[in-house]
Enzyme design. Structure first.
Site, PDB file in Angstrom:
ATOM      1  CE1 TYR A   1       3.788  -3.527  11.854  1.00 21.97           C
ATOM      2  CE2 TYR A   1       2.733  -2.031  13.420  1.00 21.97           C
ATOM      3  CZ  TYR A   1       3.326  -2.259  12.190  1.00 21.97           C
ATOM      4  OH  TYR A   1       3.468  -1.218  11.306  1.00 21.97           O
TER       5      TYR A   1
ATOM      6  CG  ASN B   1      -5.706  -0.902   9.486  1.00 18.89           C
ATOM      7  OD1 ASN B   1      -5.008  -1.505   8.686  1.00 18.89           O
ATOM      8  ND2 ASN B   1      -5.339  -0.725  10.739  1.00 18.89           N
TER       9      ASN B   1
ATOM     10  CB  SER C   1       4.528   2.130  12.966  1.00 18.14           C
ATOM     11  OG  SER C   1       3.277   2.223  13.601  1.00 18.14           O
TER      12      SER C   1
ATOM     13  CG  ASP D   1      12.027 -12.954   2.312  1.00 15.10           C
ATOM     14  OD1 ASP D   1      12.172 -11.821   2.826  1.00 15.10           O
ATOM     15  OD2 ASP D   1      11.728 -13.973   2.958  1.00 15.10           O
TER      16      ASP D   1
ATOM     17  CE1 TYR E   1      -3.242   2.929   0.656  1.00 18.47           C
ATOM     18  CE2 TYR E   1      -2.748   2.757   3.003  1.00 18.47           C
ATOM     19  CZ  TYR E   1      -3.383   3.399   1.958  1.00 18.47           C
ATOM     20  OH  TYR E   1      -4.179   4.495   2.208  1.00 18.47           O
ATOM     21  CB  ILE E   2       2.964   2.936   2.544  1.00 25.60           C
ATOM     22  CG1 ILE E   2       1.796   2.893   3.538  1.00 25.60           C
ATOM     23  CG2 ILE E   2       3.663   4.284   2.631  1.00 25.60           C
ATOM     24  CD1 ILE E   2       2.206   2.967   5.001  1.00 25.60           C
TER      25      ILE E   2
ATOM     26  N   GLY F   1      -6.240  -3.899  23.219  1.00 21.88           N
ATOM     27  CA  GLY F   1      -4.954  -3.372  22.771  1.00 21.88           C
ATOM     28  C   GLY F   1      -5.026  -1.987  22.153  1.00 21.88           C
TER      29      GLY F   1
ATOM     30  CG  PHE G   1       7.830   0.693   2.153  1.00 19.02           C
ATOM     31  CD1 PHE G   1       7.127   1.591   2.948  1.00 19.02           C
ATOM     32  CD2 PHE G   1       8.444   1.171   1.016  1.00 19.02           C
ATOM     33  CE1 PHE G   1       7.041   2.925   2.609  1.00 19.02           C
ATOM     34  CE2 PHE G   1       8.362   2.506   0.659  1.00 19.02           C
ATOM     35  CZ  PHE G   1       7.658   3.387   1.457  1.00 19.02           C
TER      36      PHE G   1
ATOM     37  CE  LYS H   1       7.044  -1.650  10.856  1.00 19.66           C
ATOM     38  NZ  LYS H   1       7.703  -1.687   9.541  1.00 19.66           N
TER      39      LYS H   1
ATOM     40  CE1 TYR I   1       6.399   5.906   6.852  1.00 17.76           C
ATOM     41  CE2 TYR I   1       5.280   3.788   6.798  1.00 17.76           C
ATOM     42  CZ  TYR I   1       6.313   4.611   6.384  1.00 17.76           C
ATOM     43  OH  TYR I   1       7.218   4.131   5.490  1.00 17.76           O
TER      44      TYR I   1
ATOM     45  CE  LYS J   1      -0.811  -3.409   5.521  1.00 21.83           C
ATOM     46  NZ  LYS J   1      -1.138  -2.294   4.664  1.00 21.83           N
TER      47      LYS J   1
HETATM   48  N1  UFG Z   1     -11.768   0.902  14.509  1.00 18.22           N
HETATM   49  C1  UFG Z   1     -13.128   0.680  14.603  1.00 18.22           C
HETATM   50  N2  UFG Z   1     -13.668  -0.286  13.820  1.00 18.22           N
HETATM   51  C2  UFG Z   1     -12.933  -1.038  12.953  1.00 18.22           C
HETATM   52  C3  UFG Z   1     -11.547  -0.787  12.856  1.00 18.22           C
HETATM   53  C4  UFG Z   1     -11.008   0.191  13.661  1.00 18.22           C
HETATM   54  O1  UFG Z   1     -13.817   1.333  15.379  1.00 18.22           O
HETATM   55  O2  UFG Z   1     -13.481  -1.915  12.286  1.00 18.22           O
HETATM   56  C5  UFG Z   1     -11.170   1.959  15.336  1.00 18.22           C
HETATM   57  C6  UFG Z   1     -10.092   1.439  16.237  1.00 18.22           C
HETATM   58  O3  UFG Z   1     -10.637   0.944  17.424  1.00 18.22           O
HETATM   59  C7  UFG Z   1      -9.239   2.686  16.418  1.00 18.22           C
HETATM   60  C8  UFG Z   1      -9.392   3.441  15.093  1.00 18.22           C
HETATM   61  O4  UFG Z   1     -10.566   2.906  14.496  1.00 18.22           O
HETATM   62  O5  UFG Z   1      -9.762   3.483  17.443  1.00 18.22           O
HETATM   63  C9  UFG Z   1      -8.235   3.228  14.153  1.00 18.22           C
HETATM   64  O6  UFG Z   1      -8.006   1.837  14.034  1.00 18.22           O
HETATM   65  P1  UFG Z   1      -7.080   1.226  12.903  1.00 18.22           P
HETATM   66  O7  UFG Z   1      -7.096  -0.269  13.061  1.00 18.22           O
HETATM   67  O8  UFG Z   1      -7.445   1.789  11.578  1.00 18.22           O
HETATM   68  O9  UFG Z   1      -5.665   1.832  13.261  1.00 18.22           O
HETATM   69  P2  UFG Z   1      -4.825   1.649  14.589  1.00 18.22           P
HETATM   70  O10 UFG Z   1      -4.615   3.028  15.111  1.00 18.22           O
HETATM   71  O11 UFG Z   1      -5.331   0.633  15.495  1.00 18.22           O
HETATM   72  O12 UFG Z   1      -3.535   1.023  13.949  1.00 18.22           O
HETATM   73  C10 UFG Z   1      -2.528   1.826  13.522  1.00 18.22           C
HETATM   74  C11 UFG Z   1      -1.770   1.165  12.373  1.00 18.22           C
HETATM   75  C12 UFG Z   1      -1.027  -0.032  12.851  1.00 18.22           C
HETATM   76  C13 UFG Z   1      -0.263   0.292  14.090  1.00 18.22           C
HETATM   77  C14 UFG Z   1      -1.187   0.826  15.147  1.00 18.22           C
HETATM   78  C15 UFG Z   1      -0.559   1.131  16.454  1.00 18.22           C
HETATM   79  O13 UFG Z   1      -2.669   0.777  11.354  1.00 18.22           O
HETATM   80  O14 UFG Z   1      -0.129  -0.429  11.836  1.00 18.22           O
HETATM   81  O15 UFG Z   1      -1.732   2.024  14.648  1.00 18.22           O
HETATM   82  O16 UFG Z   1      -1.509   1.164  17.472  1.00 18.22           O
HETATM   83  F1  UFG Z   1       0.354  -0.759  14.591  1.00 18.22           F
END
Ligand code: UFG
Length: 349
Positions: free
Chosen positions: A148, A197, A124, A58, A11-12, A304, A80, A152, A175, A84
């Site tokens: 994960y 996500n 990250s 790889d 993606y990125i 988490g 990259f 990092k 990021y 993830k």
């Molecule tokens: N969320 C929802 N519903 C979903 C998915 C996510 O409500 O179906 C919420 C999560 O609870 C969170 C927010 O949307 O509050 C963002 O969640 P994401 O999963 O999109 O992103 P995160 O912040 O959890 O994850 C990001 C990066 C990861 C990294 C992480 C560190 O995508 O790579 O931050 O916490 F590891």
């Protein structure tokens, strides 16, 4: 001379490859396609050049990375290639370490053998864990809260030690939450299986692939009760990599050398917008962009998850001359264009 982009079909990585190509760099992509596809490479070639070099390998394979460096005259690397998924890492911690740390070891070893010193690393904001104060600066405490994140942190430490040892010039880019797609709508995020996500899930609901978005918690200590993140357009993020490579390249020149980056330097830099948005704000913005509400229900918190995080992006402005320019609506509109044009992603996921 050329730039090697490991994980360049992801993606990125793919968005960065486009930005680097448009800036006049000769781009070489290396990817094992373990979490991407030939179709992603074809989409990348359609936006760059039909013969963009692609090596299926790889990044932990020192010989393959070394051959890519020699065959294409590579003198700088953006690394990259990594797994993830936070949940994936909890289920398979040793696999995540083997892959993410192993690929970084492989890239570093191949660079050393072939006299390449400049590397931009894909890190990250996960390295900050639950922040103790906001916004987070690069000096905020490091605390990985899942395997994960631990990979990092381990890669950052390895690269810093290599820089100290005199072999590498390193920029670690931390990021925040990437969202969006290329403005053509033909390059975007294509998660395999059920998306982890927020925005990929939300877009799959909007396009009819899934029924309803689960909002994970509305009882956080935030204005609307949902968790807050710093969402950043993936093309802004890609442009941050170009700026980072330019700073590392400039650092070979005594006259333009930033004293903090240069021969044997290593700096971490946040790539975020500096603005936080809650899950419910993202949902409302997506409804406006799409033109109808996105079905959702509030459920319990996800294990988490942190409550809130956003970046202090001022070091990126000072050191890289970079700042994010695209707002939440643009991220969501571009993501939605990609999702509409490619409801099933690249069709191979
Ligand atoms: N969320 C929802 N519903 C979903 C998915 C996510 O409500 O179906 C919420 C999560 O609870 C969170 C927010 O949307 O509050 C963002 O969640 P994401 O999963 O999109 O992103 P995160 O912040 O959890 O994850 C990001 C990066 C990861 C990294 C992480 C560190 O995508 O790579 O931050 O916490 F590891």
């Amino acid at each position: 001379m050329a730039v090697l982009v490991t994980g360049g079909a992801g993606y990125i990585g793919s968005h960065t490859a486009v930005v680097l190509h448009e800036a006049g760099r000769d781009v070489v992509v290396l990817d094992d396609l373990s979490n991407s596809s030939v179709a992603a490479v074809e989409a990348l070639r359609a936006l760059t050049r039909p013969d963009l070099p692609f090596i299926r390998a790889d990044a932990a394979d020192v010989d393959a990375v070394g051959r890519a460096i020699v065959d294409h005259g590579v003198d700088e690397v953006v690394h990259f290639a990594a797994f993830k998924s936070v949940s994936g890492s909890i289920a398979d911690p040793d696999g995540y370490h083997r892959n993410n740390v192993g690929s970084t070891v492989g890239v570093v070893e191949a660079m050393r053998r072939n006299g390449v010193s400049r590397i931009v690393f894909s890190s990250s904001c996960t390295v900050y864990g639950e922040p103790t104060s906001l916004p987070v600066t690069e000096d905020s405490p490091i605390s990985a809260s899942n395997p994960y994140g631990a990979t990092k942190v381990a890669c950052e430490e390895l690269l810093a030690a290599e820089a100290d040892a005199g072999g590498l010039d390193v920029l670690l880019l931390r990021y925040f939450n990437p969202v969006g797609a290329h403005s053509s709508g033909d390059l975007g995020e294509d998660p395999r299986g059920t998306p982890d996500n927020l925005v990929p899930y939300l877009m799959q609901v909007a396009v009819g692939r899934r029924e309803s978005l689960s909002v994970f918690g509305d009882d956080y200590d935030t204005p609307d009760g949902s968790a807050i993140r710093d969402y950043i357009h993936v093309v802004d993020l890609a442009e941050g990599h170009l700026a980072a490579l330019d700073v590392l390249a400039g650092s070979d020149d005594e006259d333009v050398r930033d004293p903090s980056v240069g021969s044997t330097g290593c700096r971490a830099v946040n790539l975020g917008t500096g603005a936080g948005h809650s899950v419910l704000e993202v949902l409302a913005a997506a409804g406006r962009v799409i033109g109808r509400p996105v079905p959702h229900e509030v459920v319990g918190r996800r294990d988490g998850d942190i409550e809130r995080i956003w970046a202090d992006p001022s070091l990126a402005a000072d050191l890289l001359g970079w700042r994010a320019t695209r707002g939440l609506d643009e991220m969501l509109a571009d993501h939605w264009r990609w999702q509409q044009r490619h409801p099933d992603g690249y069709g191979t996921g």
